[in-house]
Write an enzyme that holds these catalytic residues in place. Sequence first.
Site, PDB file in Angstrom:
ATOM      1  N   HIS A   1       2.338 -10.942   7.544  1.00 49.26           N
ATOM      2  CA  HIS A   1       2.747 -11.303   6.441  1.00 49.26           C
ATOM      3  C   HIS A   1       2.741 -12.831   6.185  1.00 49.26           C
ATOM      4  O   HIS A   1       2.719 -13.520   5.217  1.00 49.26           O
ATOM      5  CB  HIS A   1       4.135 -10.805   5.807  1.00 49.26           C
ATOM      6  CG  HIS A   1       4.052  -9.492   5.540  1.00 49.26           C
ATOM      7  ND1 HIS A   1       4.707  -8.277   6.110  1.00 49.26           N
ATOM      8  CD2 HIS A   1       3.336  -8.917   4.419  1.00 49.26           C
ATOM      9  CE1 HIS A   1       4.407  -7.257   5.583  1.00 49.26           C
ATOM     10  NE2 HIS A   1       3.943  -7.629   4.373  1.00 49.26           N
TER      11      HIS A   1
ATOM     12  N   HIS B   1       6.451  -8.878   8.912  1.00 51.36           N
ATOM     13  CA  HIS B   1       6.203  -9.212  10.040  1.00 51.36           C
ATOM     14  C   HIS B   1       5.018 -10.298  10.191  1.00 51.36           C
ATOM     15  O   HIS B   1       4.681 -10.816   9.257  1.00 51.36           O
ATOM     16  CB  HIS B   1       5.568  -7.852  10.806  1.00 51.36           C
ATOM     17  CG  HIS B   1       4.291  -7.410  10.116  1.00 51.36           C
ATOM     18  ND1 HIS B   1       3.020  -8.005  10.194  1.00 51.36           N
ATOM     19  CD2 HIS B   1       4.350  -6.131   9.119  1.00 51.36           C
ATOM     20  CE1 HIS B   1       2.330  -7.226   9.335  1.00 51.36           C
ATOM     21  NE2 HIS B   1       3.125  -6.102   8.804  1.00 51.36           N
TER      22      HIS B   1
ATOM     23  N   LYS C   1      10.552  -2.574   4.320  1.00 51.43           N
ATOM     24  CA  LYS C   1       9.231  -2.492   5.097  1.00 51.43           C
ATOM     25  C   LYS C   1       9.457  -4.001   5.958  1.00 51.43           C
ATOM     26  O   LYS C   1       9.852  -4.850   5.466  1.00 51.43           O
ATOM     27  CB  LYS C   1       7.871  -2.436   4.728  1.00 51.43           C
ATOM     28  CG  LYS C   1       7.540  -1.088   4.020  1.00 51.43           C
ATOM     29  CD  LYS C   1       6.859  -0.147   5.256  1.00 51.43           C
ATOM     30  CE  LYS C   1       6.798   1.072   4.592  1.00 51.43           C
ATOM     31  NZ  LYS C   1       5.366   1.217   3.631  1.00 51.43           N
TER      32      LYS C   1
HETATM   33  N1  ARG Z   1       2.571  -5.487  -1.138  1.00 53.86           N
HETATM   34  C1  ARG Z   1       1.222  -5.465  -0.715  1.00 53.86           C
HETATM   35  C2  ARG Z   1       1.105  -5.347   0.767  1.00 53.86           C
HETATM   36  O1  ARG Z   1       1.939  -5.774   1.463  1.00 53.86           O
HETATM   37  C3  ARG Z   1       0.358  -6.675  -1.268  1.00 53.86           C
HETATM   38  C4  ARG Z   1       0.605  -6.788  -2.365  1.00 53.86           C
HETATM   39  C5  ARG Z   1      -0.805  -7.742  -2.738  1.00 53.86           C
HETATM   40  N2  ARG Z   1      -0.804  -8.173  -4.168  1.00 53.86           N
HETATM   41  C6  ARG Z   1      -1.298  -7.470  -5.352  1.00 53.86           C
HETATM   42  N3  ARG Z   1      -1.262  -8.017  -6.467  1.00 53.86           N
HETATM   43  N4  ARG Z   1      -1.901  -6.513  -5.170  1.00 53.86           N
HETATM   44  O2  ARG Z   1       0.052  -4.915   1.329  1.00 53.86           O
END
Ligand code: ARG
Length: 572
Positions: free
Chosen positions: A133, A130, A127
Amino acid sequence: MINYKEEIAKVLAEQVEGLELAEIMDMVEVPQDSKMGDYAFPCFKLAKVLRKAPPLIAKGIAAGIADCELFEKVEQVNAYVNMFISKEGFVKDTLEEVISKGDDFGKSDLGENKPVIVEYSSPNIAKPFHIGHIRSTVIGNSLYKIYDALGYDVIRINHLGDYGTQFGKMICAYRHWGNKEDVINDPIKTLLDYYTKFHVEAETHPELEDEAREIFAKLEKGEPEEVELWQWFRDESLKEFTKVYDMLGITFDSYNGESFYSDKMPRFVNELKEKGLLEESQGAQVVNLEDAGLGVALITKSDGSTLYITRDIAAAVYRKETYDFYKNIYVVASQQNLHFQQWFEILKRMGYEYAKDCVHVPFGLVSLAEGTMSTRHGRVVFLEDVLNKAVEKTREIIAEKSQGSDDVDVEEVSKAVGIGAVVFQELSNNRIKDYTFDWNKVLNFDGETGPYVQYTHARCASVLRKAGDDIVAAAANGVDCKYLCSESAYELAKLIHKFPAVIVDAGEKYEPSIVTRHIVDMAQAFNRFYHDEHILVDDVNEKTAKVALVMAAKNAIKNGLALLGMKAPERM
Ligand code: ARG
């Protein structure tokens, strides 16, 4: 450095009976208006014990401490004792500390090497990385630097979103319509296209959904072909992300993301069952948190596959067992507040007392001022493009400002300033606030921006170059601080003196913008000093003293920028 609050409390303790030193220290204030002194002591609290009117008490105390050499002046105003610190001693103490410590100025050993995990960035494989992030990435990186400066042993984790049913869909799409070269050339965009195409096609060919589910089941079982494809997607995506991390100068100690926990699930599902926390709901397993106002958390789906939240529970336990963290910090958008509240609560109900040491550090949304950005990728704005554009725009500005001077490495400086500008902007606002990204604000050399602060640092460097090596060397060896008692010099010294305490405050509140604000304050105070005073005067002693203050300001600004993850060029 002298701890003025403590020293003042000691002096006051001799005057007031019946109060503990710590109590007095708590009562000592820093007045908003420096005309009311550098420190003030309110006497309301003492009225009861001493059975006297507060102003009278203040008057007595003021008279009692007036001769102390810490102070230049002590005044009683109403119920307050207002204390003006002896400027010369204060500035001397500050300069000695900053200059002797250099890069270490601001650091402390408060953390006693206790392990702290900072989890940040955590993008989703395949993904786009962007503009949204960037917040987690930049705030997390700064929190890492802040906790590191406070003497904690920080472990940086990138909890990659590299697992879930979408990988079944992606592999399915790749097999139907995919092409190896496209993935290698532009992995994220290509994989995203597959994912989109899958959804479009699945509308008319619902059997694709079953196929994707089967593929994911194979992936979960560890079938080599599926695992190989998944691994390849992951590697290619990570290569893309790494480009951005390299531009930002960011690294991690671990990329253990969601997939890392995929085979550790059964333990937790069983544990939840044994502890009587699991309930069945339409074939799925849930933990009911209604009594805590947190709804119902889905732990396994009806087909037995686990979910995001289950992996977070597993990850927290793994981290405790692996790192024995003192704090486990998650820098994740505020949209996920409920998710974190839910699983922190589940962890607590499972009996893990360290649930209380898990901290969600949320942040608000970024939006784009319309029309200010376009991207070759279409609708999503890619972070890499934003950074490249910032560097490009900065190159134009710098080339114009430096007017072809050979001394400035335009390429190097454009990178430091362009990327720094984006980072600084990110860390300028209270993190929870939503904000709008606006190029004009980000790259303004006169506003409260990254370029402004870096420019101020370069200005300090330029003054030192003009002063010459001999004066700079002499300045480092102690100077006569009577030349540094003007209002602008003293205000600058006060802000520099406060810098270490600012880092502590930022760490406690998980708020890098506290450091950012302070850097702006120091830069503005320096520029006031620079404009108000003639620094490179004929008198050698006076010049050397002023150069020492410039050195200290430069050093404090540089160390501050480093905490944000920014460079401080010597020339711009
Ligand atoms: N990958 C997730 C996202 O982009 C964020 C992860 C956050 N960390 C966690 N331990 N849940 O939404």
